[in-house]
Write a protein that holds these residues in place. Structure first.
Motif, mmCIF file in Angstrom:
data_model
loop_
_atom_site.group_PDB
_atom_site.id
_atom_site.type_symbol
_atom_site.label_atom_id
_atom_site.label_comp_id
_atom_site.label_asym_id
_atom_site.label_seq_id
_atom_site.Cartn_x
_atom_site.Cartn_y
_atom_site.Cartn_z
ATOM 1 N N LEU A 104 3.266 -10.855 -13.272
ATOM 2 C CA LEU A 104 3.745 -12.167 -12.853
ATOM 3 C C LEU A 104 2.594 -13.164 -12.733
ATOM 4 N N THR A 105 1.444 -12.697 -12.267
ATOM 5 C CA THR A 105 0.269 -13.558 -12.172
ATOM 6 C C THR A 105 -0.178 -14.015 -13.557
ATOM 7 N N LEU A 106 -0.133 -13.126 -14.534
ATOM 8 C CA LEU A 106 -0.519 -13.503 -15.897
ATOM 9 C C LEU A 106 0.470 -14.495 -16.503
ATOM 10 N N ILE A 107 1.750 -14.360 -16.186
ATOM 11 C CA ILE A 107 2.742 -15.313 -16.683
ATOM 12 C C ILE A 107 2.497 -16.695 -16.083
ATOM 13 N N VAL A 108 2.251 -16.738 -14.774
ATOM 14 C CA VAL A 108 1.982 -18.022 -14.116
ATOM 15 C C VAL A 108 0.674 -18.622 -14.649
ATOM 16 N N LEU A 109 -0.306 -17.771 -14.924
ATOM 17 C CA LEU A 109 -1.556 -18.260 -15.499
ATOM 18 C C LEU A 109 -1.312 -18.896 -16.868
ATOM 19 N N GLY A 110 -0.475 -18.266 -17.687
ATOM 20 C CA GLY A 110 -0.154 -18.833 -18.990
ATOM 21 C C GLY A 110 0.546 -20.176 -18.868
ATOM 22 N N LEU A 111 1.486 -20.279 -17.924
ATOM 23 C CA LEU A 111 2.165 -21.554 -17.705
ATOM 24 C C LEU A 111 1.212 -22.615 -17.173
ATOM 25 N N LEU A 112 0.266 -22.201 -16.349
ATOM 26 C CA LEU A 112 -0.736 -23.130 -15.824
ATOM 27 C C LEU A 112 -1.622 -23.663 -16.941
ATOM 28 N N VAL A 113 -2.003 -22.803 -17.854
ATOM 29 C CA VAL A 113 -2.821 -23.230 -18.992
ATOM 30 C C VAL A 113 -2.025 -24.175 -19.891
ATOM 31 N N LEU A 114 -0.739 -23.856 -20.118
ATOM 32 C CA LEU A 114 0.088 -24.727 -20.952
ATOM 33 C C LEU A 114 0.257 -26.119 -20.344
ATOM 34 N N THR A 115 0.478 -26.176 -19.034
ATOM 35 C CA THR A 115 0.602 -27.492 -18.404
ATOM 36 C C THR A 115 -0.727 -28.233 -18.411
ATOM 37 N N GLY B 99 0.792 -1.210 0.000
ATOM 38 C CA GLY B 99 0.000 0.000 0.000
ATOM 39 C C GLY B 99 0.829 1.266 0.000
ATOM 40 N N MET B 100 2.126 1.132 0.144
ATOM 41 C CA MET B 100 2.997 2.297 0.211
ATOM 42 C C MET B 100 3.493 2.659 -1.183
ATOM 43 N N GLY B 101 3.743 3.922 -1.407
ATOM 44 C CA GLY B 101 4.323 4.364 -2.660
ATOM 45 C C GLY B 101 3.352 4.380 -3.820
ATOM 46 N N SER B 102 2.105 4.663 -3.566
ATOM 47 C CA SER B 102 1.140 4.656 -4.656
ATOM 48 C C SER B 102 1.291 5.914 -5.503
ATOM 49 N N THR B 103 0.988 5.789 -6.766
ATOM 50 C CA THR B 103 1.072 6.914 -7.686
ATOM 51 C C THR B 103 -0.289 7.587 -7.773
ATOM 52 N N PHE B 104 -0.411 8.564 -8.660
ATOM 53 C CA PHE B 104 -1.671 9.296 -8.792
ATOM 54 C C PHE B 104 -2.788 8.422 -9.349
ATOM 55 N N SER B 105 -2.438 7.383 -10.092
ATOM 56 C CA SER B 105 -3.471 6.518 -10.663
ATOM 57 C C SER B 105 -4.055 5.568 -9.629
ATOM 58 N N GLY B 106 -3.427 5.436 -8.481
ATOM 59 C CA GLY B 106 -3.954 4.593 -7.433
ATOM 60 C C GLY B 106 -3.357 3.203 -7.414
ATOM 61 N N THR B 107 -2.535 2.864 -8.397
ATOM 62 C CA THR B 107 -1.884 1.560 -8.411
ATOM 63 C C THR B 107 -0.401 1.747 -8.148
ATOM 64 N N THR B 108 0.205 0.747 -7.605
ATOM 65 C CA THR B 108 1.628 0.828 -7.308
ATOM 66 C C THR B 108 2.414 0.029 -8.334
ATOM 67 N N ILE B 109 3.695 0.270 -8.376
ATOM 68 C CA ILE B 109 4.581 -0.484 -9.255
ATOM 69 C C ILE B 109 4.591 -1.950 -8.836
ATOM 70 N N MET B 110 4.554 -2.183 -7.529
ATOM 71 C CA MET B 110 4.541 -3.551 -7.023
ATOM 72 C C MET B 110 3.286 -4.289 -7.490
ATOM 73 N N GLU B 111 2.164 -3.602 -7.470
ATOM 74 C CA GLU B 111 0.905 -4.217 -7.885
ATOM 75 C C GLU B 111 0.913 -4.517 -9.392
ATOM 76 N N LYS B 112 1.490 -3.625 -10.179
ATOM 77 C CA LYS B 112 1.571 -3.861 -11.631
ATOM 78 C C LYS B 112 2.475 -5.045 -11.936
ATOM 79 N N ASN B 113 3.609 -5.128 -11.243
ATOM 80 C CA ASN B 113 4.509 -6.261 -11.463
ATOM 81 C C ASN B 113 3.891 -7.567 -10.985
ATOM 82 N N LEU B 114 3.139 -7.517 -9.894
ATOM 83 C CA LEU B 114 2.451 -8.703 -9.405
ATOM 84 C C LEU B 114 1.396 -9.164 -10.402
ATOM 85 N N THR B 115 0.719 -8.214 -11.038
ATOM 86 C CA THR B 115 -0.270 -8.559 -12.053
ATOM 87 C C THR B 115 0.398 -9.220 -13.245
#
Length: 74
Positions: free
Chosen positions: A55-66, A37-53
């Motif tokens: 990474l989640t999409l990459i893991v989702l793609g690998l899950l679908v492939l397996t 929750g720290m370091g949020s920008t004006f858009s309301g999302t953080t860099i950490m949250e964007k990177n987590l999103t």
């Protein structure tokens, strides 16, 4: 071959659950307790949250492939 794919599938399933729990929802989620929750920008999302999103999409793609590989080889 099937056992190796199934092993990675289980690993990706557990990682997917952990990443979904780390996302902050309306109530803050677990990521706010880890400093998300720290370091949020004006858009309301953080860099950490964007990177987590991403990474989640990459893991989702690998899950679908397996999943497709298990259907194909199983």
């Amino acid at each position: 071959m099937t056992y190796v794919i199934a092993f990675f599938h289980v690993i990706f399933c557990v990682a997917m659950v952990a990443m979904i729990l780390l996302h902050s929802g309306k109530g803050g989620g677990l990521s706010s307790s880890l400093g998300g929750g720290m370091g949020s920008t004006f858009s309301g999302t953080t860099i950490m949250e964007k990177n987590l999103t991403r990474l989640t999409l990459i893991v989702l793609g690998l899950l679908v492939l397996t999943n497709v590989a298990l259907v194909f080889f199983g």
